[in-house]
Write a protein that holds these residues in place. Structure first.
Motif, PDB file in Angstrom:
ATOM      1  N   ASP A 155      12.644  -6.521  -3.102  1.00  0.00           N
ATOM      2  CA  ASP A 155      11.832  -5.575  -2.340  1.00  0.00           C
ATOM      3  C   ASP A 155      10.997  -4.650  -3.213  1.00  0.00           C
ATOM      4  O   ASP A 155      10.337  -3.732  -2.721  1.00  0.00           O
ATOM      5  CB  ASP A 155      12.731  -4.735  -1.420  1.00  0.00           C
ATOM      6  CG  ASP A 155      13.856  -4.016  -2.184  1.00  0.00           C
ATOM      7  OD1 ASP A 155      13.833  -4.034  -3.433  1.00  0.00           O
ATOM      8  OD2 ASP A 155      14.743  -3.448  -1.528  1.00  0.00           O
ATOM      9  N   GLY A 156      11.028  -4.877  -4.538  1.00  0.00           N
ATOM     10  CA  GLY A 156      10.228  -4.068  -5.439  1.00  0.00           C
ATOM     11  C   GLY A 156      10.906  -2.814  -5.950  1.00  0.00           C
ATOM     12  O   GLY A 156      10.312  -2.066  -6.732  1.00  0.00           O
ATOM     13  N   TYR A 157      12.169  -2.600  -5.547  1.00  0.00           N
ATOM     14  CA  TYR A 157      12.831  -1.359  -5.934  1.00  0.00           C
ATOM     15  C   TYR A 157      13.858  -1.539  -7.052  1.00  0.00           C
ATOM     16  O   TYR A 157      14.636  -0.631  -7.336  1.00  0.00           O
ATOM     17  CB  TYR A 157      13.449  -0.684  -4.701  1.00  0.00           C
ATOM     18  CG  TYR A 157      12.370  -0.148  -3.797  1.00  0.00           C
ATOM     19  CD1 TYR A 157      11.765   1.070  -4.072  1.00  0.00           C
ATOM     20  CD2 TYR A 157      11.899  -0.895  -2.723  1.00  0.00           C
ATOM     21  CE1 TYR A 157      10.727   1.551  -3.281  1.00  0.00           C
ATOM     22  CE2 TYR A 157      10.853  -0.429  -1.920  1.00  0.00           C
ATOM     23  CZ  TYR A 157      10.268   0.792  -2.215  1.00  0.00           C
ATOM     24  OH  TYR A 157       9.240   1.258  -1.441  1.00  0.00           O
ATOM     25  N   THR A 158      13.841  -2.711  -7.684  1.00  0.00           N
ATOM     26  CA  THR A 158      14.675  -2.953  -8.863  1.00  0.00           C
ATOM     27  C   THR A 158      13.835  -3.660  -9.913  1.00  0.00           C
ATOM     28  O   THR A 158      13.243  -4.715  -9.635  1.00  0.00           O
ATOM     29  CB  THR A 158      15.905  -3.812  -8.527  1.00  0.00           C
ATOM     30  OG1 THR A 158      16.611  -3.239  -7.437  1.00  0.00           O
ATOM     31  CG2 THR A 158      16.840  -3.903  -9.729  1.00  0.00           C
ATOM     32  N   MET A 159      13.774  -3.081 -11.105  1.00  0.00           N
ATOM     33  CA  MET A 159      13.044  -3.687 -12.215  1.00  0.00           C
ATOM     34  C   MET A 159      14.009  -3.945 -13.367  1.00  0.00           C
ATOM     35  O   MET A 159      15.048  -3.306 -13.476  1.00  0.00           O
ATOM     36  CB  MET A 159      11.927  -2.765 -12.711  1.00  0.00           C
ATOM     37  CG  MET A 159      10.939  -2.318 -11.654  1.00  0.00           C
ATOM     38  SD  MET A 159       9.401  -1.603 -12.340  1.00  0.00           S
ATOM     39  CE  MET A 159      10.023  -0.315 -13.414  1.00  0.00           C
TER      40      MET A 159
ATOM     41  N   GLN B 229       0.820  -1.208   0.000  1.00  0.00           N
ATOM     42  CA  GLN B 229       0.000   0.000   0.000  1.00  0.00           C
ATOM     43  C   GLN B 229       0.858   1.264   0.000  1.00  0.00           C
ATOM     44  O   GLN B 229       0.477   2.278  -0.572  1.00  0.00           O
ATOM     45  CB  GLN B 229      -0.930  -0.016   1.214  1.00  0.00           C
ATOM     46  CG  GLN B 229      -2.048  -1.053   1.103  1.00  0.00           C
ATOM     47  CD  GLN B 229      -2.833  -1.193   2.394  1.00  0.00           C
ATOM     48  OE1 GLN B 229      -2.536  -0.530   3.382  1.00  0.00           O
ATOM     49  NE2 GLN B 229      -3.837  -2.060   2.383  1.00  0.00           N
ATOM     50  N   SER B 230       2.004   1.196   0.661  1.00  0.00           N
ATOM     51  CA  SER B 230       2.881   2.365   0.733  1.00  0.00           C
ATOM     52  C   SER B 230       3.932   2.367  -0.377  1.00  0.00           C
ATOM     53  O   SER B 230       4.731   3.288  -0.476  1.00  0.00           O
ATOM     54  CB  SER B 230       3.590   2.405   2.091  1.00  0.00           C
ATOM     55  OG  SER B 230       4.401   1.251   2.266  1.00  0.00           O
ATOM     56  N   TYR B 231       3.926   1.336  -1.217  1.00  0.00           N
ATOM     57  CA  TYR B 231       4.923   1.202  -2.280  1.00  0.00           C
ATOM     58  C   TYR B 231       4.586   2.107  -3.448  1.00  0.00           C
ATOM     59  O   TYR B 231       3.420   2.208  -3.851  1.00  0.00           O
ATOM     60  CB  TYR B 231       4.986  -0.252  -2.757  1.00  0.00           C
ATOM     61  CG  TYR B 231       5.834  -0.460  -3.990  1.00  0.00           C
ATOM     62  CD1 TYR B 231       7.184  -0.748  -3.872  1.00  0.00           C
ATOM     63  CD2 TYR B 231       5.293  -0.348  -5.271  1.00  0.00           C
ATOM     64  CE1 TYR B 231       7.972  -0.932  -5.002  1.00  0.00           C
ATOM     65  CE2 TYR B 231       6.072  -0.524  -6.400  1.00  0.00           C
ATOM     66  CZ  TYR B 231       7.411  -0.815  -6.250  1.00  0.00           C
ATOM     67  OH  TYR B 231       8.182  -0.987  -7.364  1.00  0.00           O
ATOM     68  N   PRO B 232       5.588   2.767  -4.049  1.00  0.00           N
ATOM     69  CA  PRO B 232       6.978   2.820  -3.584  1.00  0.00           C
ATOM     70  C   PRO B 232       7.191   4.027  -2.647  1.00  0.00           C
ATOM     71  O   PRO B 232       6.608   5.079  -2.867  1.00  0.00           O
ATOM     72  CB  PRO B 232       7.770   2.991  -4.879  1.00  0.00           C
ATOM     73  CG  PRO B 232       6.824   3.749  -5.778  1.00  0.00           C
ATOM     74  CD  PRO B 232       5.436   3.338  -5.401  1.00  0.00           C
ATOM     75  N   SER B 233       8.018   3.843  -1.659  1.00  0.00           N
ATOM     76  CA  SER B 233       8.310   4.921  -0.715  1.00  0.00           C
ATOM     77  C   SER B 233       9.702   5.498  -0.946  1.00  0.00           C
ATOM     78  O   SER B 233      10.183   6.316  -0.162  1.00  0.00           O
ATOM     79  CB  SER B 233       8.196   4.391   0.717  1.00  0.00           C
ATOM     80  OG  SER B 233       9.089   3.304   0.921  1.00  0.00           O
TER      81      SER B 233
END
Length: 328
Positions: free
Chosen positions: A92-96, A31-35
């Motif tokens: 963690d969702g911070y690298t694509m 829900q807070s992604y991306p921060s």
């Protein structure tokens, strides 16, 4: 109640609570992604079609997220460097990863890579596809696919063609052309499409299957001559350009792109990124920008991308085998 049953009950409650807390933490994170800023890695240099695609979508995602999307170009080794970097990144969702047809081509070779294509990476979404424009240097005396075939057959092995690297989409697209036309032309591999185009314009290579956004300025300036397009239908940017398939029935070769993330990235984040990419691709300014560059939007679910990669790998495996392309 016996001590054993009591301990079992406590353990069960503890396990359930831990599981619930993990699920709750994952949902809150999504829900807070991306921060914080998100890094988008691609295995190609700045200035090429992949770079244009990534920056166009990345800018829109940045607007939707309120966070910067940092484009990180890591060219070389047919995308292996970039693929491995994302495979080893924290989930963690911070690298694509921007992956392309080359990703499937590497699978098709069976060649060992420093990452497992599906064991270390998670599919997120398919993005878009773009055809190749068969372009030649003006010094090559051909003005049609028929001319090219005739000239190549009269000068076997003497016409050279450039690509942005071995096993890239344009490389295998040209090898497919050679197989179907029974011609022999020499491959010259570069570290990315832009330097290959530079040498094509300079006449150091004579021919190239190049993506529209990269060669369009040179075509307009008459520094290059467009012969045909590799898609099954004509493109809006060059509406008078015939299809390769008009002369070589059944021929089609598109370059396509998708997004992956490190394996074990929370499913809630994968789902959110997929949905936001869909929103970005539907934004009017993105639609126009991609259309101007001859991209065809091919947005898909994560599962759809996985299935597509496997299908493409099977298709190009046959070309690699029949063309006897070295994979070492």
């Amino acid at each position: 109640m016996s001590p054993i049953k009591n301990r079992f009950g406590e353990t069960l409650i503890h396990t359930v609570l831990c599981g619930s807390l993990t699920v709750l933490a994952t949902q809150v994170a999504a829900q807070s992604y991306p921060s914080q800023p998100v890094r988008w890695i691609l295995g190609f240099p700045a200035g090429g079609s992949s770079d244009i695609l990534t920056r166009t979508i990345g800018m829109k995602l940045g607007e939707l997220w309120g966070q910067s999307v940092i484009i990180d170009n890591r060219p070389g080794a047919s995308g292996v460097i970039a693929n491995a970097a994302v495979a080893k990144a924290p989930p963690d969702g911070y690298t694509m990863l921007l992956m392309s047809i080359t990703f499937a081509n590497l699978i098709a070779t069976g060649k060992k890579t420093p990452y497992d294509p599906f064991g270390d990476l998670e599919s997120v979404a398919q993005l878009a596809a773009v055809p190749n424009v068969l372009s030649v240097h003006p010094s090559l005396p051909v003005k049609s696919v028929k001319d090219l075939i005739s000239t190549a057959k009269s000068r076997p092995g003497q016409i050279n063609y450039g690509t942005g690297g071995t096993l890239t989409g344009p490389h295998l697209a040209t090898e497919l052309f050679k197989l179907l036309t029974k011609t022999d032309m020499l491959h010259v591999s570069y570290k990315g499409t832009p330097p290959a185009v530079i040498d094509l314009v300079a006449g150091r290579v004579q021919m190239m299957m190049a993506l529209t956004p990269v060669v369009a300025p040179h075509l307009k300036a008459n520094r290059l001559r467009a012969i045909a397009v590799s898609s099954s239908k004509r493109i809006a940017e060059l509406p008078d350009l015939p299809l390769i398939a008009d002369t070589v029935p059944g021929y089609e070769a598109l370059n396509w792109y998708g997004v992956m993330m490190p394996k074990q990235t929370p499913r809630t984040i994968i789902t959110k990124v997929n949905a936001d990419i869909g929103r970005a691709l539907a934004a009017p300014d993105v639609v126009q920008r991609l259309a101007d560059a001859s991209f065809q939007v091919t947005f898909s679910t994560p599962e759809g991308l996985t299935q597509f990669i496997r299908k493409e790998a099977d298709t190009w495996k046959r070309v690699i085998t029949e063309a006897k392309i070295p994979v070492d």
